[in-house]
Motif scaffolding. Structure first.
Motif, short mmCIF file in Angstrom:
data_model
loop_
_atom_site.label_atom_id
_atom_site.label_comp_id
_atom_site.label_asym_id
_atom_site.label_seq_id
_atom_site.Cartn_x
_atom_site.Cartn_y
_atom_site.Cartn_z
N LEU A 81 -13.78 4.93 3.07
CA LEU A 81 -12.86 4.92 4.23
C LEU A 81 -11.65 3.99 3.96
O LEU A 81 -11.86 3.13 3.06
N ALA A 82 -10.51 4.23 4.64
CA ALA A 82 -9.42 3.38 4.25
C ALA A 82 -9.22 2.69 5.24
O ALA A 82 -9.46 2.92 6.64
N SER A 83 -8.44 1.30 5.20
CA SER A 83 -8.06 0.46 6.00
C SER A 83 -6.77 0.41 6.60
O SER A 83 -5.80 0.73 5.67
N CYS A 84 -6.47 0.38 7.57
CA CYS A 84 -5.35 -0.02 8.26
C CYS A 84 -4.42 -1.24 7.81
O CYS A 84 -5.03 -2.26 8.17
N ILE A 85 -3.26 -1.17 7.28
CA ILE A 85 -2.55 -2.36 6.85
C ILE A 85 -1.41 -2.64 7.63
O ILE A 85 -0.56 -3.39 7.33
N LEU A 86 -1.26 -2.01 8.79
CA LEU A 86 -0.10 -2.37 9.60
C LEU A 86 -0.20 -3.67 10.01
O LEU A 86 -1.31 -4.17 10.20
N ALA A 87 0.92 -4.64 10.36
CA ALA A 87 0.80 -5.80 10.59
C ALA A 87 -0.03 -5.79 11.99
O ALA A 87 0.35 -4.97 12.78
N PRO A 88 -0.82 -6.96 12.12
CA PRO A 88 -1.46 -7.11 13.62
C PRO A 88 -0.61 -7.18 14.81
O PRO A 88 -0.81 -6.65 15.75
N LEU A 89 0.61 -7.91 14.52
CA LEU A 89 1.57 -8.01 15.76
C LEU A 89 1.99 -6.31 16.07
O LEU A 89 2.15 -6.18 17.40
N GLU A 125 -0.11 2.94 8.38
CA GLU A 125 -0.22 3.12 6.84
C GLU A 125 -1.67 2.87 6.22
O GLU A 125 -2.33 1.70 6.95
N ALA A 126 -2.09 3.41 5.64
CA ALA A 126 -3.60 3.27 5.03
C ALA A 126 -3.31 2.72 3.79
O ALA A 126 -2.77 2.94 2.94
N ASP A 127 -4.59 1.59 3.47
CA ASP A 127 -4.50 1.01 2.22
C ASP A 127 -5.78 1.81 1.53
O ASP A 127 -6.86 1.66 1.65
N TRP A 154 -9.86 -1.69 11.62
CA TRP A 154 -9.13 -0.55 11.98
C TRP A 154 -9.27 0.37 10.72
O TRP A 154 -8.80 0.13 9.53
N ARG A 155 -10.20 1.28 10.67
CA ARG A 155 -10.33 2.14 9.60
C ARG A 155 -10.31 3.75 9.89
O ARG A 155 -10.43 4.10 11.21
N MET A 156 -9.88 4.45 8.99
CA MET A 156 -10.01 5.90 9.20
C MET A 156 -10.28 6.57 7.91
O MET A 156 -10.44 5.82 6.84
N CYS A 157 -10.38 7.85 8.15
CA CYS A 157 -10.92 8.87 6.91
C CYS A 157 -9.53 9.74 6.52
O CYS A 157 -9.24 10.36 7.71
N LEU A 158 -8.78 9.85 5.67
CA LEU A 158 -7.77 10.43 5.34
C LEU A 158 -7.89 11.94 5.53
O LEU A 158 -7.05 12.48 5.91
N ARG A 159 -9.11 12.37 5.32
CA ARG A 159 -9.37 13.59 5.11
C ARG A 159 -9.48 14.16 6.77
O ARG A 159 -9.31 15.24 7.44
N CYS A 160 -10.47 13.15 7.47
CA CYS A 160 -10.27 13.58 9.05
C CYS A 160 -8.99 13.65 9.54
O CYS A 160 -8.81 14.31 10.47
N VAL A 161 -8.05 12.54 9.14
CA VAL A 161 -6.60 12.55 9.73
C VAL A 161 -6.03 14.00 9.30
O VAL A 161 -5.30 14.56 10.17
#
Length: 382
Positions: free
Chosen positions: A154-162, A175-177, A116-123
């Motif tokens: 890119l930033a990684s999503c660090i939210l718990a898998p559950l 939450e982005a790491d 799960w990845r994201m670009c903070l500028r895209c968000v």
């Protein structure tokens, strides 16, 4: 879930993201109920792994996002992995069409349930323009290190898998790491940009997929051009692993690349050239294309040449025409016509293969046609 409102699909948006926004725009008991309404009943209770039936999805949405084939091509990574010949999901011994096979929602969308990845500028841009952000396919490619739009890591999503399994989450709800750097960006940004561009070229390629045999043969030919095959066509394991690890060691700390660059991963890659396996990982194939060809376009051109010439390494050593008894007899008769002093010893030197074959398997005919010439015996002395 009663569907009264359908969002507009964004460019390069994943299927997971579209479904999450459909759920956001319509009332449902819970997210599992929304999945069952869109994809059919299932006992699976994980949103991210819910089995996807695209035919049901298109029927329910009245083809507002296109037919199943179009949804599969535009909202999932199935085409990307198909072009590389390395799908990350198990198709089984009798694979069903992806459209109705029931593969997991996040696996089809992201290529992996844990990526799960994201670009903070895209968000930030999405929230400013659309009030909600969305997940992009380009950010979830195996070699996606930078955003193709903003050229930022890119930033990684660090939210718990559950949490990801229980409910739908859009980028602004996670939450982005941005602190954990798996790769030294300053030292290797050129290589990371190149690998990102390679993945994007594969994703955006609309040409027909390369068949597995042609892909394998093209890679083998390139290894031979780099001096990494023996005279018999076998992989030179030690030089291969040394060169491969030397080039991509800087990625070994990245969680997506650690298994592929480990000793076990390298051994699996080496075995795939001895016993061709259809399940060679996408990461291995991408790194091989980057190393041996430099770009997806160059690799595709080599594959086209390979398919046109039909000269796979397994077929390059052309087999001799089928040999029959008549073939060896004809060679013997031609030798008799061309040599006025024909003898077995001269025939053995001229056509050794036919000489041995006739002597072993057709001796009666050979004795009658080219008998042994015995020298006159010396008269007895007594």
């Amino acid at each position: 879930m009663d569907i009264h409102c359908l969002p507009i699909a964004r460019s390069d948006e994943t299927l997971y993201s579209v479904v999450a926004r459909i759920r956001l725009a319509n009332a449902a008991r819970n997210d599992i109920d929304a999945c069952q309404s869109l994809f059919g009943h299932s006992r699976n209770t994980r949103v991210s792994d819910f089995p996807v039936n695209l035919k049901r999805f298109c029927d329910v949405t009245q083809d507002c996002f296109g037919d199943p084939a179009r949804v599969l091509a535009n909202m999932t990574l199935s085409g990307f992995f198909e072009r590389l010949g390395s799908r990350p999901w198990n198709s089984g011994s009798a694979p069903a069409p992806i459209i109705t096979a029931g593969y997991g929602l996040s696996t089809l969308s992201n290529g992996s349930a844990g990526r799960w990845r994201m670009c903070l500028r895209c968000v930030e841009s999405d929230l400013r323009c659309h009030a909600t952000a969305f997940w992009r396919r380009a950010h979830h490619l195996p070699t996606a290190f930078v955003c193709p739009i903003h050229a930022t890591p890119l930033a990684s999503c660090i939210l718990a898998p559950l949490e990801r399994h229980k409910r739908f989450l859009l980028p602004e709800q996670t939450e982005a790491d941005t602190l954990k750097a798996h790769v030294d960006w300053a030292a290797h940004h050129h290589a990371l940009n190149r690998l990102t561009a390679l993945g994007m070229d594969v994703l955006e390629d609309t040409r027909q997929s390369i068949d597995a045999d042609t892909l394998h043969a093209t890679l083998l030919n390139a290894l031979g051009d780099h001096g990494l095959l023996t005279a018999t066509g076998k992989l030179r394991r030690i030089p291969f692993s040394s060169e491969f690890v030397h080039r991509y060691q800087f990625l070994s700390g990245h969680p997506d690349f650690t298994p592929a660059l480990s000793p076990q991963g390298i051994a699996i890659l080496q075995r795939s050239f001895i016993h061709p396996a259809p399940a060679r990982s996408a990461i291995h194939n991408l790194l091989l294309v980057d190393w041996l060809f430099g770009s997806w376009q160059a690799f595709h051109q080599h594959c086209l040449w390979q398919a046109t010439m039909d000269c796979a390494p397994s077929q390059q050593a052309r087999h001799a025409p089928e040999v029959t008894p008549q073939t060896h007899r004809r060679r013997c008769l031609e030798f008799l016509d061309s040599d006025g002093k024909a003898s077995r010893s001269r025939f053995a030197r001229a056509v050794p293969t036919s000489f041995r074959w006739l002597l072993r398997f057709d001796q009666n005919w050979f004795d009658a046609t080219l008998p042994i010439r015995s020298k006159d015996k010396q008269p007895g002395l007594f």
